[in-house]
Scaffold this motif. Structure first.
Motif, PDB file in Angstrom:
ATOM      1  N   VAL A  69    -104.138   7.375 -45.144  1.00 53.35           N
ATOM      2  CA  VAL A  69    -105.339   7.125 -44.149  1.00 53.35           C
ATOM      3  C   VAL A  69    -105.235   5.641 -43.299  1.00 53.35           C
ATOM      4  CG1 VAL A  69    -107.678   6.954 -44.067  1.00 53.35           C
ATOM      5  CG2 VAL A  69    -106.745   8.656 -45.605  1.00 53.35           C
ATOM      6  N   LEU A  70    -104.944   4.674 -44.066  1.00 48.89           N
ATOM      7  CA  LEU A  70    -104.810   3.293 -43.269  1.00 48.89           C
ATOM      8  C   LEU A  70    -103.617   3.525 -42.314  1.00 48.89           C
ATOM      9  CD1 LEU A  70    -105.430   0.627 -46.265  1.00 48.89           C
ATOM     10  CD2 LEU A  70    -107.032   1.445 -44.314  1.00 48.89           C
ATOM     11  N   THR A  71    -102.616   4.037 -42.581  1.00 50.31           N
ATOM     12  CA  THR A  71    -101.558   4.319 -41.683  1.00 50.31           C
ATOM     13  C   THR A  71    -101.922   5.097 -40.478  1.00 50.31           C
ATOM     14  OG1 THR A  71     -99.771   4.105 -43.578  1.00 50.31           O
ATOM     15  CG2 THR A  71     -99.101   5.006 -41.245  1.00 50.31           C
ATOM     16  N   MET A  72    -102.718   6.161 -40.488  1.00 57.58           N
ATOM     17  CA  MET A  72    -103.160   7.077 -39.564  1.00 57.58           C
ATOM     18  C   MET A  72    -104.143   6.125 -38.663  1.00 57.58           C
ATOM     19  SD  MET A  72    -103.147  10.836 -40.708  1.00 57.58           S
ATOM     20  CE  MET A  72    -104.261  10.617 -42.078  1.00 57.58           C
ATOM     21  N   ALA A  73    -104.924   5.190 -39.235  1.00 59.13           N
ATOM     22  CA  ALA A  73    -106.049   4.477 -38.613  1.00 59.13           C
ATOM     23  C   ALA A  73    -105.364   3.698 -37.469  1.00 59.13           C
ATOM     24  CB  ALA A  73    -106.739   3.596 -39.771  1.00 59.13           C
ATOM     25  N   LYS A  74    -104.105   3.226 -37.855  1.00 55.39           N
ATOM     26  CA  LYS A  74    -103.410   2.505 -36.789  1.00 55.39           C
ATOM     27  C   LYS A  74    -103.089   3.131 -35.373  1.00 55.39           C
ATOM     28  CE  LYS A  74    -100.535  -0.316 -40.007  1.00 55.39           C
ATOM     29  NZ  LYS A  74     -99.193  -0.854 -40.266  1.00 55.39           N
ATOM     30  N   CYS A  75    -103.096   4.483 -35.608  1.00 57.67           N
ATOM     31  CA  CYS A  75    -102.820   5.141 -34.248  1.00 57.67           C
ATOM     32  C   CYS A  75    -103.659   4.791 -33.230  1.00 57.67           C
ATOM     33  CB  CYS A  75    -103.015   6.890 -34.494  1.00 57.67           C
ATOM     34  SG  CYS A  75    -101.565   7.196 -35.589  1.00 57.67           S
ATOM     35  N   THR A  76    -104.943   4.178 -33.618  1.00 56.37           N
ATOM     36  CA  THR A  76    -105.986   3.975 -32.607  1.00 56.37           C
ATOM     37  C   THR A  76    -105.755   2.637 -31.784  1.00 56.37           C
ATOM     38  OG1 THR A  76    -107.071   2.587 -33.999  1.00 56.37           O
ATOM     39  CG2 THR A  76    -107.695   4.930 -33.797  1.00 56.37           C
ATOM     40  N   TYR A  77    -104.670   1.935 -32.174  1.00 56.78           N
ATOM     41  CA  TYR A  77    -104.406   0.472 -31.332  1.00 56.78           C
ATOM     42  C   TYR A  77    -102.968   0.272 -31.180  1.00 56.78           C
ATOM     43  CZ  TYR A  77    -103.756  -1.636 -35.879  1.00 56.78           C
ATOM     44  OH  TYR A  77    -103.344  -1.880 -37.325  1.00 56.78           O
ATOM     45  N   ILE A  78    -102.053   1.412 -31.559  1.00 56.50           N
ATOM     46  CA  ILE A  78    -100.576   1.020 -31.288  1.00 56.50           C
ATOM     47  C   ILE A  78    -100.125   1.937 -30.069  1.00 56.50           C
ATOM     48  CG2 ILE A  78     -99.988   0.958 -33.762  1.00 56.50           C
ATOM     49  CD1 ILE A  78     -99.120   3.782 -33.543  1.00 56.50           C
ATOM     50  N   GLN A  79     -99.032   1.495 -29.638  1.00 58.04           N
ATOM     51  CA  GLN A  79     -98.331   2.104 -28.244  1.00 58.04           C
ATOM     52  C   GLN A  79     -98.432   3.567 -28.368  1.00 58.04           C
ATOM     53  OE1 GLN A  79     -94.718   0.188 -27.572  1.00 58.04           O
ATOM     54  NE2 GLN A  79     -95.473  -1.726 -27.179  1.00 58.04           N
ATOM     55  N   GLU A  80     -98.530   4.171 -27.229  1.00 55.07           N
ATOM     56  CA  GLU A  80     -98.487   5.698 -27.072  1.00 55.07           C
ATOM     57  C   GLU A  80     -97.326   6.207 -27.533  1.00 55.07           C
ATOM     58  OE1 GLU A  80    -100.134   9.245 -26.300  1.00 55.07           O
ATOM     59  OE2 GLU A  80    -101.371   7.370 -25.957  1.00 55.07           O
ATOM     60  N   SER A  81     -96.096   5.706 -27.537  1.00 60.81           N
ATOM     61  CA  SER A  81     -94.745   6.021 -27.791  1.00 60.81           C
ATOM     62  C   SER A  81     -94.629   6.194 -29.164  1.00 60.81           C
ATOM     63  CB  SER A  81     -93.768   5.197 -27.099  1.00 60.81           C
ATOM     64  OG  SER A  81     -93.784   4.021 -27.390  1.00 60.81           O
ATOM     65  N   SER A  82     -95.197   5.257 -29.910  1.00 66.59           N
ATOM     66  CA  SER A  82     -94.998   5.502 -31.302  1.00 66.59           C
ATOM     67  C   SER A  82     -96.145   6.144 -32.252  1.00 66.59           C
ATOM     68  CB  SER A  82     -94.647   3.687 -31.694  1.00 66.59           C
ATOM     69  OG  SER A  82     -95.992   3.181 -31.724  1.00 66.59           O
ATOM     70  N   PRO A 110     -96.599   9.482 -32.482  1.00 62.78           N
ATOM     71  CA  PRO A 110     -96.257  10.502 -33.171  1.00 62.78           C
ATOM     72  C   PRO A 110     -95.426  10.111 -34.405  1.00 62.78           C
ATOM     73  CG  PRO A 110     -95.652  11.027 -31.166  1.00 62.78           C
ATOM     74  CD  PRO A 110     -95.988   9.435 -31.279  1.00 62.78           C
ATOM     75  N   ASP A 111     -94.713   9.166 -34.439  1.00 67.80           N
ATOM     76  CA  ASP A 111     -94.076   8.762 -35.717  1.00 67.80           C
ATOM     77  C   ASP A 111     -94.968   8.123 -36.964  1.00 67.80           C
ATOM     78  OD1 ASP A 111     -91.695   9.235 -34.517  1.00 67.80           O
ATOM     79  OD2 ASP A 111     -91.244   7.290 -33.798  1.00 67.80           O
ATOM     80  N   VAL A 112     -96.166   7.476 -36.324  1.00 69.69           N
ATOM     81  CA  VAL A 112     -97.034   6.801 -37.349  1.00 69.69           C
ATOM     82  C   VAL A 112     -97.881   7.837 -37.889  1.00 69.69           C
ATOM     83  CG1 VAL A 112     -99.034   5.398 -37.519  1.00 69.69           C
ATOM     84  CG2 VAL A 112     -96.951   4.601 -36.219  1.00 69.69           C
ATOM     85  N   LEU A 113     -98.262   8.905 -36.948  1.00 68.83           N
ATOM     86  CA  LEU A 113     -99.186   9.977 -37.182  1.00 68.83           C
ATOM     87  C   LEU A 113     -98.273  11.030 -38.428  1.00 68.83           C
ATOM     88  CD1 LEU A 113    -101.865  11.218 -36.960  1.00 68.83           C
ATOM     89  CD2 LEU A 113    -100.824  12.686 -35.277  1.00 68.83           C
ATOM     90  N   LEU A 114     -97.030  11.067 -38.167  1.00 66.91           N
ATOM     91  CA  LEU A 114     -96.273  11.884 -39.226  1.00 66.91           C
ATOM     92  C   LEU A 114     -96.111  11.142 -40.317  1.00 66.91           C
ATOM     93  CD1 LEU A 114     -94.599  14.324 -39.419  1.00 66.91           C
ATOM     94  CD2 LEU A 114     -92.741  13.133 -38.909  1.00 66.91           C
ATOM     95  N   LEU A 115     -95.851   9.560 -40.567  1.00 62.81           N
ATOM     96  CA  LEU A 115     -95.757   9.222 -41.638  1.00 62.81           C
ATOM     97  C   LEU A 115     -97.042   8.942 -42.211  1.00 62.81           C
ATOM     98  CD1 LEU A 115     -94.177   7.007 -43.737  1.00 62.81           C
ATOM     99  CD2 LEU A 115     -95.222   5.280 -42.333  1.00 62.81           C
ATOM    100  N   GLY A 116     -98.152   9.019 -41.716  1.00 61.29           N
ATOM    101  CA  GLY A 116     -99.721   8.874 -42.427  1.00 61.29           C
ATOM    102  C   GLY A 116     -99.791  10.338 -43.060  1.00 61.29           C
ATOM    103  N   LEU A 117     -99.431  11.532 -42.221  1.00 57.11           N
ATOM    104  CA  LEU A 117     -99.984  12.597 -42.808  1.00 57.11           C
ATOM    105  C   LEU A 117     -98.887  13.075 -43.930  1.00 57.11           C
ATOM    106  CD1 LEU A 117    -100.316  14.660 -39.621  1.00 57.11           C
ATOM    107  CD2 LEU A 117    -102.039  14.011 -41.160  1.00 57.11           C
ATOM    108  N   SER A 118     -97.894  12.665 -43.935  1.00 58.08           N
ATOM    109  CA  SER A 118     -96.826  12.871 -45.097  1.00 58.08           C
ATOM    110  C   SER A 118     -97.060  12.076 -46.195  1.00 58.08           C
ATOM    111  CB  SER A 118     -95.213  12.551 -44.832  1.00 58.08           C
ATOM    112  OG  SER A 118     -95.263  11.114 -44.359  1.00 58.08           O
ATOM    113  N   LEU A 119     -97.917  10.910 -46.210  1.00 59.33           N
ATOM    114  CA  LEU A 119     -98.303  10.167 -47.297  1.00 59.33           C
ATOM    115  C   LEU A 119     -99.515  10.827 -47.680  1.00 59.33           C
ATOM    116  CD1 LEU A 119     -97.826   6.408 -46.112  1.00 59.33           C
ATOM    117  CD2 LEU A 119     -96.743   7.583 -47.871  1.00 59.33           C
TER     118      LEU A 119
END
Length: 150
Positions: free
Chosen positions: A75-88, A90-99
């Motif tokens: 959940v903390l990893t997916m929360a990073k999606c709000t302030y990271i670059q648009e290009s990265s 999907p990778d962060v979202l995939l990592l958070g969902l898999s965790l």
């Protein structure tokens, strides 16, 4: 896929819910004994498992805490999606969902282990109830215990 025998034995030792006696590691003088010190189910203090019955395992608790950690990190990893670059994103979202999915999987494993241990305890207690019920019937009928028949 075959699991090596050493892994199987290790997993079985963690997940077994066989009858094990708990040993007292504290100083016997400092530990107060309960007033009923018999060897029956009735002398077991509240909140403890019977000494001769099945004991809870550690593997279910380990899987539960592991699932909590994985879900929180996901959940903390997916929360990073709000302030990271648009290009990265999907990778962060995939990592958070898999965790989070791994956390839910380990939670279901912990639930399976807990249910199996609970079933073993309930089966043990049902056996004790049946044993005491038969003893009660023998007492009502005036039949002496089996050890005194001679």
């Amino acid at each position: 896929m075959r699991i090596p025998e050493t892994w199987k034995r290790t997993f079985k030792s963690f997940s077994s819910y066989t009858y094990t006696r708990q040993s007292v590691t504290a100083d016997p003088e400092s530990v107060a004994t309960p007033p009923n010190t018999g060897d029956s189910v009735h002398s077991t203090p509240a909140g403890q498992y019977p000494r001769e019955g099945p004991q809870p395992g550690k593997l279910g608790v380990i899987f539960y805490y592991f699932s909590v950690c994985l879900c929180i990190i996901g959940v903390l990893t997916m929360a990073k999606c709000t302030y990271i670059q648009e290009s990265s994103r999907p990778d962060v979202l995939l990592l958070g969902l898999s965790l989070v999915a791994g956390g839910l999987l380990s939670l279901s494993i912990a639930n399976f282990i807990y249910n199996r241990e609970h079933k073993a305890l309930v089966d043990y207690l049902k056996g004790k109830v049946e044993e005491l019920r038969l003893e009660h019937k023998r007492n009502i009928q005036g039949i002496p215990p089996e050890g005194e028949l001679a």
